[in-house]
Motif scaffolding. Structure first.
Motif, PDB file in Angstrom:
ATOM      1  N   LEU A   1       0.833  -1.195   0.000  1.00  0.00           N
ATOM      2  CA  LEU A   1       0.000   0.000   0.000  1.00  0.00           C
ATOM      3  C   LEU A   1       0.868   1.247   0.000  1.00  0.00           C
ATOM      4  CD1 LEU A   1      -2.790   1.473   0.487  1.00  0.00           C
ATOM      5  CD2 LEU A   1      -2.374   1.120   2.940  1.00  0.00           C
TER       6      LEU A   1
ATOM      7  N   GLN B   1     -12.811   6.390  -6.745  1.00  0.00           N
ATOM      8  CA  GLN B   1     -12.148   5.144  -7.142  1.00  0.00           C
ATOM      9  C   GLN B   1     -11.650   5.240  -8.577  1.00  0.00           C
ATOM     10  OE1 GLN B   1     -13.708   1.241  -5.714  1.00  0.00           O
ATOM     11  NE2 GLN B   1     -14.033   0.810  -7.871  1.00  0.00           N
TER      12      GLN B   1
ATOM     13  N   PRO C   1      -7.807   0.203 -12.768  1.00  0.00           N
ATOM     14  CA  PRO C   1      -6.512   0.024 -13.438  1.00  0.00           C
ATOM     15  C   PRO C   1      -6.577   0.480 -14.894  1.00  0.00           C
ATOM     16  CG  PRO C   1      -7.049  -1.925 -12.149  1.00  0.00           C
ATOM     17  CD  PRO C   1      -8.274  -1.061 -12.136  1.00  0.00           C
TER      18      PRO C   1
ATOM     19  N   ALA D   1       0.562   7.598  -8.764  1.00  0.00           N
ATOM     20  CA  ALA D   1      -0.446   6.646  -8.299  1.00  0.00           C
ATOM     21  C   ALA D   1      -0.818   5.659  -9.400  1.00  0.00           C
ATOM     22  CB  ALA D   1      -1.687   7.399  -7.825  1.00  0.00           C
ATOM     23  N   THR D   2      -0.956   6.146 -10.626  1.00  0.00           N
ATOM     24  CA  THR D   2      -1.304   5.276 -11.754  1.00  0.00           C
ATOM     25  C   THR D   2      -0.205   4.251 -12.010  1.00  0.00           C
ATOM     26  OG1 THR D   2      -2.620   7.041 -12.773  1.00  0.00           O
ATOM     27  CG2 THR D   2      -1.926   5.219 -14.199  1.00  0.00           C
TER      28      THR D   2
ATOM     29  N   ALA E   1      -0.059   1.723  -8.964  1.00  0.00           N
ATOM     30  CA  ALA E   1      -1.197   0.810  -9.024  1.00  0.00           C
ATOM     31  C   ALA E   1      -1.029  -0.188 -10.168  1.00  0.00           C
ATOM     32  CB  ALA E   1      -2.497   1.591  -9.192  1.00  0.00           C
TER      33      ALA E   1
ATOM     34  N   SER F   1      -1.810  -1.183  -4.076  1.00  0.00           N
ATOM     35  CA  SER F   1      -2.927  -0.289  -3.790  1.00  0.00           C
ATOM     36  C   SER F   1      -2.403   1.106  -3.464  1.00  0.00           C
ATOM     37  CB  SER F   1      -3.748  -0.813  -2.618  1.00  0.00           C
ATOM     38  OG  SER F   1      -4.334  -2.058  -2.930  1.00  0.00           O
ATOM     39  N   VAL F   2      -3.107   2.129  -3.947  1.00  0.00           N
ATOM     40  CA  VAL F   2      -2.703   3.509  -3.704  1.00  0.00           C
ATOM     41  C   VAL F   2      -3.908   4.307  -3.225  1.00  0.00           C
ATOM     42  CG1 VAL F   2      -1.660   5.599  -4.667  1.00  0.00           C
ATOM     43  CG2 VAL F   2      -0.980   3.356  -5.550  1.00  0.00           C
TER      44      VAL F   2
ATOM     45  N   ARG G   1      -9.091   6.231  -4.165  1.00  0.00           N
ATOM     46  CA  ARG G   1      -8.451   4.919  -4.103  1.00  0.00           C
ATOM     47  C   ARG G   1      -8.155   4.426  -5.526  1.00  0.00           C
ATOM     48  NH1 ARG G   1      -9.190   2.592   1.080  1.00  0.00           N
ATOM     49  NH2 ARG G   1     -10.644   3.811   2.367  1.00  0.00           N
ATOM     50  N   PHE G   2      -6.915   4.057  -5.775  1.00  0.00           N
ATOM     51  CA  PHE G   2      -6.503   3.491  -7.045  1.00  0.00           C
ATOM     52  C   PHE G   2      -6.435   1.975  -6.888  1.00  0.00           C
ATOM     53  CE2 PHE G   2      -5.264   7.828  -7.258  1.00  0.00           C
ATOM     54  CZ  PHE G   2      -5.197   8.182  -8.602  1.00  0.00           C
ATOM     55  N   LEU G   3      -7.298   1.285  -7.589  1.00  0.00           N
ATOM     56  CA  LEU G   3      -7.322  -0.169  -7.491  1.00  0.00           C
ATOM     57  C   LEU G   3      -6.077  -0.755  -8.169  1.00  0.00           C
ATOM     58  CD1 LEU G   3     -11.078  -0.855  -8.332  1.00  0.00           C
ATOM     59  CD2 LEU G   3     -10.010  -0.490  -6.091  1.00  0.00           C
ATOM     60  N   PRO G   4      -5.441  -1.727  -7.533  1.00  0.00           N
ATOM     61  CA  PRO G   4      -4.214  -2.294  -8.097  1.00  0.00           C
ATOM     62  C   PRO G   4      -4.504  -3.210  -9.293  1.00  0.00           C
ATOM     63  CG  PRO G   4      -4.817  -3.482  -6.117  1.00  0.00           C
ATOM     64  CD  PRO G   4      -5.777  -2.328  -6.229  1.00  0.00           C
TER      65      PRO G   4
END
Length: 256
Positions: free
Chosen positions: A160, A185, A188, A215-216, A219, A224-225, A249-252
Motif C-alpha cells: 500500500l 475510485q 486500473p 499513483a497510476t 497501481a 494499492s494507492v 483509491r486506485f485499485l491495483p
C-alpha cells in the motif's frame, strides 16, 4: 502489510513554514499503532526546506540553488529530530535515509537501498526518507517526493502507498469549485489526466498531476494507492482498516 506513507509539506508545515508538531504527533501515533499491529511502515517526508526557511533568514542575494541547499540542510536536522522525539515517546526508533535520483540509477544501488530498508524493518526501526536536496543536482532531482515514494513502494514490494495531501484526493475539476466532485475510485488503466493541472502546493514542489502519474504507475505494479487528506483524524488507521471515507483509491492491477 508493508506500507509507504508520503507526507506532504502542506500537511507538516504551517503557512509560516514552521512544523506543525501537533499534526506530526498525531501521525506518529497512528504509525506507531500500525507498527504495533505488525505492519511495516516507511515514511517519505517533505518539509525540510519549509522548516529551514522558518529557521534562518538568508539574504535575497543568495543563489537559488545554494538557498535550497542551505535551507534543506538546516530544515532536515529540525525535521528528523522532531520525528525522533515523537516516535521515541511511543517507544520506537527512527532512522534517516536521504536519497538522490542517481541512487536508483543502477541495480546495485537500488539493491543496496532495499537491503538498508529491510534491515530497518528487521530491527523495528521506522525509516524516514527524504530527498537529499543538499547534494542533488537540480536537473536530476525528483519531480517531488511523490515520485520518490512511488519508486520506493515498487522497490520494497509495498502492499500500500498512501499519499497524504492537503485535500481529500483527486477531483473532476478545480477542488475549490463548488461543482467539483471527488473521484472516489480509479480502475486500473483509467486515464484521468484531463482532470488535473500542474499547479504546485504553497510549500512543496509537487502538484496533483504528479500524484496522479505516480499513483497510476504504482497501481499498475499491483500496489494499492490512496490519496487522502493528511489533516483527517485517524486517516492512516482508516485507510489500513478499510473504512469508507472521502479519498481517492486506485485499485491495483493484477500482479503477473
Amino acid at each position: 502489510m508493508r506500507i509507504v506513507v508520503k507526507i506532504g509539506s502542506n500537511v507538516l508545515a504551517r503557512a509560516n513554514g514552521r512544523l506543525s508538531i501537533a499534526r506530526m504527533a498525531e501521525l506518529a501515533d497512528e504509525i506507531s499503532a500500525l507498527c504495533d499491529q505488525g505492519h511495516q511502515v516507511l515514511i517519505v517526508t517533505s518539509g525540510a526546506v519549509a522548516a529551514g526557511r522558518a529557521q534562518v533568514a538568508l539574504p535575497k542575494t543568495v543563489d537559488r540553488v545554494a538557498r535550497r541547499q542551505v535551507l534543506s540542510s538546516v530544515g532536515q536536522a529540525i525535521l528528523i529530530d522532531t520525528y525522533r522525539s515523537l516516535f521515541s515517546a511511543d517507544g520506537l526508533d527512527v532512522g534517516q535515509i536521504l536519497l538522490t535520483k542517481s541512487d536508483f540509477s543502477t541495480p546495485e544501488h537500488a539493491a543496496n537501498i532495499r537491503q538498508c530498508i529491510q534491515a530497518f524493518f528487521a530491527y523495528g526501526i521506522v525509516p524516514v526518507v527524504n530527498e537529499n536536496d543538499t547534494v542533488s543536482v537540480e536537473s536530476l532531482m525528483f519531480t517531488d517526493n511523490d515520485e520518490l515514494a512511488g519508486l520506493l513502494a515498487g522497490l520494497i514490494g509495498a502492499d500500500l502507498l498512501v499519499i497524504l495531501s492537503s485535500i481529500d484526493g483527486l477531483y473532476d475539476g478545480d477542488p475549490a469549485a463548488p461543482e467539483a466532485k471527488l473521484i472516489r475510485q480509479v480502475a486500473p488503466g483509467e486515464d484521468l489526466s484531463r482532470f488535473v493541472t500542474a499547479a504546485k502546493s504553497s510549500q512543496g514542489r509537487g502538484g496533483m498531476d504528479t500524484k496522479l502519474r505516480v499513483a497510476t504507475e504504482v497501481a499498475g505494479e499491483g500496489i494499492s494507492v490512496v490519496i487522502a487528506n493528511g489533516f483527517r483524524h485517524d486517516v492512516l488507521t482508516d485507510v489500513v482498516s478499510g473504512v469508507d471515507f472521502p479519498c481517492t483509491r486506485f485499485l491495483p492491477a493484477p500482479k503477473a
